[in-house]
Design a protein around this motif. Structure first.
Motif, PDB file in Angstrom:
ATOM      1  N   GLY A  92      10.066 -47.742 -12.519  1.00 26.32           N
ATOM      2  CA  GLY A  92      11.374 -47.853 -13.153  1.00 26.32           C
ATOM      3  C   GLY A  92      12.054 -46.528 -13.439  1.00 26.32           C
ATOM      4  N   TYR A  93      11.308 -45.418 -13.367  1.00 26.17           N
ATOM      5  CA  TYR A  93      11.905 -44.098 -13.604  1.00 26.17           C
ATOM      6  C   TYR A  93      12.531 -43.510 -12.338  1.00 26.17           C
ATOM      7  CZ  TYR A  93       9.542 -44.176 -18.117  1.00 26.17           C
ATOM      8  OH  TYR A  93       9.143 -44.518 -19.391  1.00 26.17           O
ATOM      9  N   PHE A  94      12.433 -44.235 -11.231  1.00 23.86           N
ATOM     10  CA  PHE A  94      12.987 -43.762  -9.959  1.00 23.86           C
ATOM     11  C   PHE A  94      13.870 -44.847  -9.359  1.00 23.86           C
ATOM     12  CE2 PHE A  94       9.114 -41.444 -10.759  1.00 23.86           C
ATOM     13  CZ  PHE A  94       9.462 -40.131 -10.454  1.00 23.86           C
ATOM     14  N   SER A  95      14.720 -44.433  -8.434  1.00 27.13           N
ATOM     15  CA  SER A  95      15.589 -45.389  -7.769  1.00 27.13           C
ATOM     16  C   SER A  95      15.916 -44.875  -6.375  1.00 27.13           C
ATOM     17  CB  SER A  95      16.883 -45.595  -8.572  1.00 27.13           C
ATOM     18  OG  SER A  95      17.683 -46.602  -7.985  1.00 27.13           O
ATOM     19  N   LEU A  96      16.491 -45.762  -5.567  1.00 26.54           N
ATOM     20  CA  LEU A  96      16.970 -45.391  -4.241  1.00 26.54           C
ATOM     21  C   LEU A  96      18.446 -45.021  -4.319  1.00 26.54           C
ATOM     22  CD1 LEU A  96      15.300 -48.226  -2.134  1.00 26.54           C
ATOM     23  CD2 LEU A  96      14.503 -45.864  -2.401  1.00 26.54           C
ATOM     24  N   PHE A  97      18.824 -44.018  -3.532  1.00 25.02           N
ATOM     25  CA  PHE A  97      20.203 -43.547  -3.495  1.00 25.02           C
ATOM     26  C   PHE A  97      20.619 -43.371  -2.038  1.00 25.02           C
ATOM     27  CE2 PHE A  97      18.568 -42.269  -7.575  1.00 25.02           C
ATOM     28  CZ  PHE A  97      19.637 -42.359  -8.450  1.00 25.02           C
ATOM     29  N   PHE A  98      21.914 -43.516  -1.791  1.00 24.47           N
ATOM     30  CA  PHE A  98      22.462 -43.143  -0.499  1.00 24.47           C
ATOM     31  C   PHE A  98      22.863 -41.670  -0.572  1.00 24.47           C
ATOM     32  CE2 PHE A  98      23.511 -47.793  -0.225  1.00 24.47           C
ATOM     33  CZ  PHE A  98      22.557 -48.066   0.733  1.00 24.47           C
ATOM     34  N   ILE A  99      22.308 -40.880   0.352  1.00 26.51           N
ATOM     35  CA  ILE A  99      22.531 -39.439   0.393  1.00 26.51           C
ATOM     36  C   ILE A  99      23.335 -39.118   1.649  1.00 26.51           C
ATOM     37  CG2 ILE A  99      21.428 -37.177   0.303  1.00 26.51           C
ATOM     38  CD1 ILE A  99      20.659 -38.945  -2.050  1.00 26.51           C
ATOM     39  N   GLN A 100      24.334 -38.258   1.498  1.00 28.21           N
ATOM     40  CA  GLN A 100      25.185 -37.893   2.635  1.00 28.21           C
ATOM     41  C   GLN A 100      25.003 -36.423   2.980  1.00 28.21           C
ATOM     42  OE1 GLN A 100      29.411 -38.336   1.962  1.00 28.21           O
ATOM     43  NE2 GLN A 100      29.887 -38.373   4.155  1.00 28.21           N
ATOM     44  N   ASP A 101      24.666 -36.151   4.242  1.00 24.60           N
ATOM     45  CA  ASP A 101      24.577 -34.780   4.739  1.00 24.60           C
ATOM     46  C   ASP A 101      25.908 -34.405   5.388  1.00 24.60           C
ATOM     47  OD1 ASP A 101      21.902 -34.134   4.056  1.00 24.60           O
ATOM     48  OD2 ASP A 101      21.193 -35.402   5.689  1.00 24.60           O
ATOM     49  N   SER A 103      28.473 -31.623   7.494  1.00 23.16           N
ATOM     50  CA  SER A 103      28.332 -30.708   8.631  1.00 23.16           C
ATOM     51  C   SER A 103      28.173 -29.259   8.180  1.00 23.16           C
ATOM     52  CB  SER A 103      29.561 -30.830   9.552  1.00 23.16           C
ATOM     53  OG  SER A 103      30.752 -30.588   8.827  1.00 23.16           O
ATOM     54  N   ASP A 104      28.679 -28.911   6.986  1.00 25.51           N
ATOM     55  CA  ASP A 104      28.563 -27.534   6.489  1.00 25.51           C
ATOM     56  C   ASP A 104      27.253 -27.286   5.748  1.00 25.51           C
ATOM     57  OD1 ASP A 104      28.989 -29.018   4.240  1.00 25.51           O
ATOM     58  OD2 ASP A 104      30.760 -27.920   3.534  1.00 25.51           O
ATOM     59  N   GLY A 105      26.359 -28.280   5.763  1.00 23.76           N
ATOM     60  CA  GLY A 105      25.063 -28.119   5.100  1.00 23.76           C
ATOM     61  C   GLY A 105      25.029 -28.623   3.678  1.00 23.76           C
ATOM     62  N   ALA A 106      26.187 -28.990   3.142  1.00 22.49           N
ATOM     63  CA  ALA A 106      26.230 -29.526   1.781  1.00 22.49           C
ATOM     64  C   ALA A 106      25.617 -30.922   1.746  1.00 22.49           C
ATOM     65  CB  ALA A 106      27.670 -29.554   1.276  1.00 22.49           C
ATOM     66  N   LEU A 107      25.278 -31.364   0.541  1.00 26.32           N
ATOM     67  CA  LEU A 107      24.635 -32.657   0.360  1.00 26.32           C
ATOM     68  C   LEU A 107      25.294 -33.374  -0.812  1.00 26.32           C
ATOM     69  CD1 LEU A 107      20.899 -33.513   0.449  1.00 26.32           C
ATOM     70  CD2 LEU A 107      22.131 -33.915  -1.683  1.00 26.32           C
ATOM     71  N   SER A 108      25.522 -34.679  -0.656  1.00 30.05           N
ATOM     72  CA  SER A 108      26.123 -35.477  -1.725  1.00 30.05           C
ATOM     73  C   SER A 108      25.250 -36.679  -2.032  1.00 30.05           C
ATOM     74  CB  SER A 108      27.511 -35.989  -1.324  1.00 30.05           C
ATOM     75  OG  SER A 108      28.380 -34.936  -1.009  1.00 30.05           O
ATOM     76  N   VAL A 109      25.077 -36.959  -3.313  1.00 27.80           N
ATOM     77  CA  VAL A 109      24.482 -38.226  -3.731  1.00 27.80           C
ATOM     78  C   VAL A 109      25.647 -39.212  -3.849  1.00 27.80           C
ATOM     79  CG1 VAL A 109      23.139 -39.429  -5.481  1.00 27.80           C
ATOM     80  CG2 VAL A 109      22.667 -37.023  -4.991  1.00 27.80           C
ATOM     81  N   VAL A 110      25.754 -40.131  -2.879  1.00 23.62           N
ATOM     82  CA  VAL A 110      26.932 -40.997  -2.800  1.00 23.62           C
ATOM     83  C   VAL A 110      26.910 -42.060  -3.884  1.00 23.62           C
ATOM     84  CG1 VAL A 110      28.228 -42.606  -1.344  1.00 23.62           C
ATOM     85  CG2 VAL A 110      27.112 -40.609  -0.328  1.00 23.62           C
ATOM     86  N   LYS A 111      25.815 -42.805  -3.993  1.00 24.12           N
ATOM     87  CA  LYS A 111      25.719 -43.844  -5.005  1.00 24.12           C
ATOM     88  C   LYS A 111      24.281 -44.287  -5.175  1.00 24.12           C
ATOM     89  CE  LYS A 111      26.879 -48.192  -4.121  1.00 24.12           C
ATOM     90  NZ  LYS A 111      25.657 -48.997  -3.874  1.00 24.12           N
ATOM     91  N   TYR A 205      21.097 -33.406 -15.158  1.00 24.62           N
ATOM     92  CA  TYR A 205      22.439 -33.891 -14.874  1.00 24.62           C
ATOM     93  C   TYR A 205      22.523 -34.341 -13.410  1.00 24.62           C
ATOM     94  CZ  TYR A 205      24.332 -31.621 -19.134  1.00 24.62           C
ATOM     95  OH  TYR A 205      24.612 -31.238 -20.430  1.00 24.62           O
ATOM     96  N   ILE A 206      23.486 -35.194 -13.130  1.00 19.70           N
ATOM     97  CA  ILE A 206      23.818 -35.526 -11.745  1.00 19.70           C
ATOM     98  C   ILE A 206      25.136 -34.855 -11.409  1.00 19.70           C
ATOM     99  CG2 ILE A 206      24.562 -37.376 -10.192  1.00 19.70           C
ATOM    100  CD1 ILE A 206      22.403 -39.105 -11.280  1.00 19.70           C
ATOM    101  N   ARG A 207      25.154 -34.136 -10.305  1.00 15.50           N
ATOM    102  CA  ARG A 207      26.351 -33.394  -9.899  1.00 15.50           C
ATOM    103  C   ARG A 207      27.139 -34.206  -8.892  1.00 15.50           C
ATOM    104  NH1 ARG A 207      28.476 -30.154  -5.980  1.00 15.50           N
ATOM    105  NH2 ARG A 207      29.627 -28.294  -6.634  1.00 15.50           N
ATOM    106  N   LEU A 208      28.442 -34.319  -9.139  1.00 16.91           N
ATOM    107  CA  LEU A 208      29.330 -34.999  -8.209  1.00 16.91           C
ATOM    108  C   LEU A 208      30.061 -33.977  -7.348  1.00 16.91           C
ATOM    109  CD1 LEU A 208      28.746 -37.250 -10.332  1.00 16.91           C
ATOM    110  CD2 LEU A 208      31.086 -38.031  -9.977  1.00 16.91           C
TER     111      LEU A 208
END
Length: 369
Positions: A92-101, A103-111, A205-208
């Motif tokens: 319960g302390y973990f979850s699945l997320f959609f991660i977006q890579d 083209s410039d190497g940046a990464l986003s946690v989408v949802k 924190y979660i960074r947007l």
């Protein structure tokens, strides 16, 4: 219906679907899960069959699972945890997320992936975004790290995620702290590394991604960090000046996510999150235009949930310490317990209050439908 009536009804149905998914009694029911499983598969025309699915970790490694295309995120998280050796009581302390890579190497946690969602189906619908499925910790209070220190798998998950966030400058150590962390990383002392990293700015924190907001004026860009009972924003004003603002969660009355349905200024800003906030004894609506609106909403609900659970635990501990005669005379009713959280819950559309299991859900009234 006129167009305005249809638009209003569509908006109300959208709010209803968002609200109903917050009650765990509903989302855990076979009827609800079966309905959404069929809805997702029918929408994207994907039949139930065997398939492979990769689940990624923060360091880029992954586990390949043999699944059914109709498996829910809850099921896939259980299988992933088993393969990793993660203790069942810590899932319960973990979850699945959609991660977006990018083209410039940046990464986003989408949802965050909803428990009833079908990750395989969702990934098929998000191919153009180049998303992947990742596992990350799912709590907003960094002190909860201490509950995971007796399991090697959970320590490793926290450790590689902390390294990733430092490398991407999501967590901001000083030069001296960075030297200490590098030393602990070289000596592979993961527990002490995590003890030190918990003291750093924005850890937990979660960074947007940078987005557009209307505070303090329309057209401002903002870097958003959510955690530690706040939404921290580094706002760039139209004059190119920067301003750091902290929106405290206990001053936030309600919020809503809206699908805009059209591109904004040629960009794909199709979602907005607006919240009502008390600033200098005055209530005002503040809007973020961000594709991560649902992630931000999930974070806010998680923060409030953790605050309520913490308050409930402290209340129980105080009750245990009270003399028996005092407990009998002053035992709080369920209504009195809810008043403790009234600073969160005075909105009209979105009324937050704890149920018996201290979950957070939104109260839906007949007139809201």
């Amino acid at each position: 219906m006129t167009k305005s009536m249809a638009d209003e009804r569509r908006s109300q149905l959208e709010q209803y679907l968002q609200n109903v998914t917050l009650d765990s009694n509903i989302t855990n029911s076979d009827v609800f899960i079966g309905f959404f499983r069929k809805l997702q598969q029918d929408t994207f025309k994907i039949e139930t069959q065997r398939a492979s699915l990769d689940v990624y970790f923060a360091d880029g490694s992954n586990i390949r699972l043999d699944i059914q295309t109709s498996d829910t995120a809850e099921r896939i998280l259980e299988v992933t945890s088993y393969k990793m050796g993660l203790s069942r009581e810590l899932i319960g302390y973990f979850s699945l997320f959609f991660i977006q890579d990018h083209s410039d190497g940046a990464l986003s946690v989408v949802k965050k992936v909803a428990e009833f969602e079908l990750p395989y189906v969702s990934l098929q619908s998000m191919k153009e975004l180049h998303c992947k499925l990742g596992i990350r910790k799912w709590y907003m209070d960094p002190s909860l790290d201490t509950l995971l220190m007796d399991c090697r798998a959970s320590i490793n998950l926290l450790y590689i995620q902390a390294i990733q966030e430092i490398e991407r400058n999501w967590v901001k150590p000083t030069e001296r702290e960075m030297q200490e962390l590098e030393f602990l990383q070289k000596t592979a002392d993961k527990v002490k590394f995590l003890e030190l990293v918990r003291e750093l700015q924005f850890y937990g924190y979660i960074r947007l991604d940078p987005c557009i907001c209307d505070y303090p004026e329309a057209g401002c860009s903002a870097d958003i960090y959510v955690g530690n009972n706040e939404i921290n924003c580094c706002i760039k004003l139209p004059t190119n000046q920067t301003k750091e603002v902290s929106f405290k969660i206990n001053r936030l009355r309600c919020w809503q996510v809206t699908f805009l349905g059209a591109e904004k200024d040629g960009e794909e800003e199709t979602l907005e999150l607006r919240f009502e906030y008390r600033d200098s004894d005055k209530w005002q609506w503040i809007i973020f235009y961000t594709k991560q609106a649902f992630l931000l909403s999930s974070c806010l609900k998680k923060i409030i949930s953790e605050q309520m659970m913490k308050a409930s635990k402290e209340s129980q501990e105080m009750e245990v310490k009270m003399p028996e005669s005092t407990k009998n005379n002053k035992k709080p009713s369920s209504q009195q317990k809810q008043v403790v959280h009234s600073s969160f819950i005075s909105g009209r559309r979105f009324l937050f209050q704890p149920n018996e299991e201290d979950y957070v859900f939104e109260k839906i009234r007949e007139e809201d439908l």
